[in-house]
Design a protein around this motif. Structure first.
Motif, PDB file in Angstrom:
ATOM      1  N   SER A 102       1.526  47.802   7.696  1.00  0.00           N
ATOM      2  CA  SER A 102       1.364  46.819   6.630  1.00  0.00           C
ATOM      3  C   SER A 102      -0.113  46.489   6.498  1.00  0.00           C
ATOM      4  O   SER A 102      -0.892  46.614   7.449  1.00  0.00           O
ATOM      5  CB  SER A 102       2.125  45.525   6.937  1.00  0.00           C
ATOM      6  N   ARG A 103      -0.490  46.068   5.288  1.00  0.00           N
ATOM      7  CA  ARG A 103      -1.856  45.618   5.067  1.00  0.00           C
ATOM      8  C   ARG A 103      -1.821  44.489   4.063  1.00  0.00           C
ATOM      9  O   ARG A 103      -1.233  44.616   2.987  1.00  0.00           O
ATOM     10  CB  ARG A 103      -2.725  46.759   4.535  1.00  0.00           C
ATOM     11  N   TRP A 104      -2.403  43.363   4.451  1.00  0.00           N
ATOM     12  CA  TRP A 104      -2.452  42.241   3.534  1.00  0.00           C
ATOM     13  C   TRP A 104      -3.885  41.743   3.384  1.00  0.00           C
ATOM     14  O   TRP A 104      -4.728  41.910   4.260  1.00  0.00           O
ATOM     15  CB  TRP A 104      -1.529  41.112   3.978  1.00  0.00           C
TER      16      TRP A 104
ATOM     17  N   ASN B 230      -3.121  36.143   1.135  1.00  0.00           N
ATOM     18  CA  ASN B 230      -1.682  35.972   0.927  1.00  0.00           C
ATOM     19  C   ASN B 230      -1.042  37.138   0.182  1.00  0.00           C
ATOM     20  O   ASN B 230       0.161  37.113  -0.090  1.00  0.00           O
ATOM     21  CB  ASN B 230      -1.411  34.680   0.146  1.00  0.00           C
ATOM     22  N   VAL B 231      -1.843  38.132  -0.161  1.00  0.00           N
ATOM     23  CA  VAL B 231      -1.345  39.280  -0.921  1.00  0.00           C
ATOM     24  C   VAL B 231      -0.991  40.420   0.031  1.00  0.00           C
ATOM     25  O   VAL B 231      -1.849  40.888   0.789  1.00  0.00           O
ATOM     26  CB  VAL B 231      -2.380  39.759  -1.958  1.00  0.00           C
ATOM     27  N   VAL B 232       0.261  40.872  -0.017  1.00  0.00           N
ATOM     28  CA  VAL B 232       0.701  42.004   0.800  1.00  0.00           C
ATOM     29  C   VAL B 232       0.609  43.258  -0.049  1.00  0.00           C
ATOM     30  O   VAL B 232       1.374  43.443  -0.998  1.00  0.00           O
ATOM     31  CB  VAL B 232       2.148  41.805   1.303  1.00  0.00           C
TER      32      VAL B 232
ATOM     33  N   ASN C 251       3.640  47.136   2.714  1.00  0.00           N
ATOM     34  CA  ASN C 251       4.618  46.329   3.444  1.00  0.00           C
ATOM     35  C   ASN C 251       5.526  47.205   4.307  1.00  0.00           C
ATOM     36  O   ASN C 251       6.449  47.846   3.805  1.00  0.00           O
ATOM     37  CB  ASN C 251       5.448  45.515   2.441  1.00  0.00           C
TER      38      ASN C 251
ATOM     39  N   SER D 219      -3.030  45.900   9.008  1.00  0.00           N
ATOM     40  CA  SER D 219      -2.896  44.537   9.539  1.00  0.00           C
ATOM     41  C   SER D 219      -1.853  44.508  10.647  1.00  0.00           C
ATOM     42  O   SER D 219      -1.927  43.678  11.563  1.00  0.00           O
ATOM     43  CB  SER D 219      -2.504  43.574   8.411  1.00  0.00           C
TER      44      SER D 219
END
Length: 305
Positions: free
Chosen positions: A10-12, A15-17, A20, A55
């Motif tokens: 996952s990478r955010w 607050n934006v993913v 996922n 992340s």
């Protein structure tokens, strides 16, 4: 034989993913990466190339973590979607600088060979600021190839290329795929992916939506009727026979095509019953072709779902 392994990555950004919990493998051959704008394709490519750390989860090449691993970087070539070039340099200087950064034994020879591969030798002494979009793309490609990588990652590589340049790049990628290199490219032009990729990965809203040959993916979509175009020696009699069978949900006579358009709700039963019904009613089947088994149809179904 290089394999990129992505496990629960996952990478955010705040607050934006963007990506996922994606898990997939990219192996030798040509893989097409598909998804709507903003689906997370570029973020995923940047994680695979080592420009971004996940992340959470992991991204590895042959079992080695890619992020902050200089040895792995030397096995990967990247063509990013963004320009990120130096307009005051010539094309030749730009590619040579990348050859030198990779510590090649003969950077001059390597850069000349890469420029020749993408047919940019004649323009190598011109400044990048004078290049067209297609020429910039080809110089980025030369820069990605200069160190002879085993893995090539391309983000919208055909942008700005004219038809001849596009065909040349397609042939180059086919050659690299046949050599056993791992090639992944993203494109918003589905026809390019359909012509080039033997395998597709689909990303929708940051999640992994599908993987494999798009025709096989379509056949697994049992919740959507399969569309067929059928021509026979007696379309009306065949339509009457098919509409009474549980494998179909709708039949339309297409006068423009001089054929039947059939919706099959049970793919396997339909494949068995069609020849049986034709034989029973003494009808010759002239053409039976799926009309929604294109990559465009599959992609549309996946995105709408």
């Amino acid at each position: 034989m290089s394999v990129i392994h992505i496990k629960s990555a996952s990478r955010w950004f705040g607050n934006v993913v963007a990506v996922n919990d994606i898990s997939l493998d990219i192996g030798p051959g040509i893989t097409g990466l598909l998804g709507p704008n903003g689906a997370g394709k570029s973020t995923l490519i940047h994680m695979m190339s080592g420009f971004l750390a996940p992340s959470s989860g992991e991204v590895t090449l042959d079992g080695r973590t890619i992020w902050q691993n200089e040895a792995v970087y030397r096995e990967i070539g990247l063509v990013p979607e963004r320009e990120g070039m130096y307009d005051y340099l010539t094309g030749g200087e730009f590619v040579l600088a990348n050859a030198e950064l990779h510590g090649l034994a003969d950077p001059g020879a390597a850069s000349r060979a890469a420029l020749e591969t993408v047919e940019m030798t004649a323009a190598a002494d011109r400044r990048i600021g004078t290049y067209s979009k297609g020429m910039r793309q080809r110089v980025k490609m030369a820069s990605a190839l200069v160190h002879n990588p085993t893995v090539l990652l391309l983000d919208e590589p055909f942008n700005g290329m004219d038809p001849r340049q596009r065909m040349h790049l397609m042939e180059l990628l086919r050659t690299m795929g046949s050599q056993g290199r791992t090639v992944l490219f993203s494109s918003h032009i589905l026809e390019e992916v359909e012509q080039l990729a033997s395998h597709i990965e689909v990303i929708v809203a940051g999640r992994h939506a599908a993987s494999g040959d798009f025709r096989k993916i379509r056949r697994l979509m049992t919740d959507r009727p399969h569309q067929y175009l059928i021509r026979s020696s007696d379309d009306r009699a065949l339509a009457a026979a098919l509409i009474a069978d549980a494998s179909t949900s709708g039949i339309e006579i297409d006068r423009a095509e001089d054929a039947l358009r059939v919706q099959a709700v049970d793919f396997h039963r339909f494949a068995e019953r069609l020849p049986q019904l034709a034989r029973r009613h003494d009808i010759r089947l002239l053409t039976v072709s799926p009309s929604d088994e294109s990559l465009e149809s599959v992609f549309s179904y996946l995105v709408s779902a």
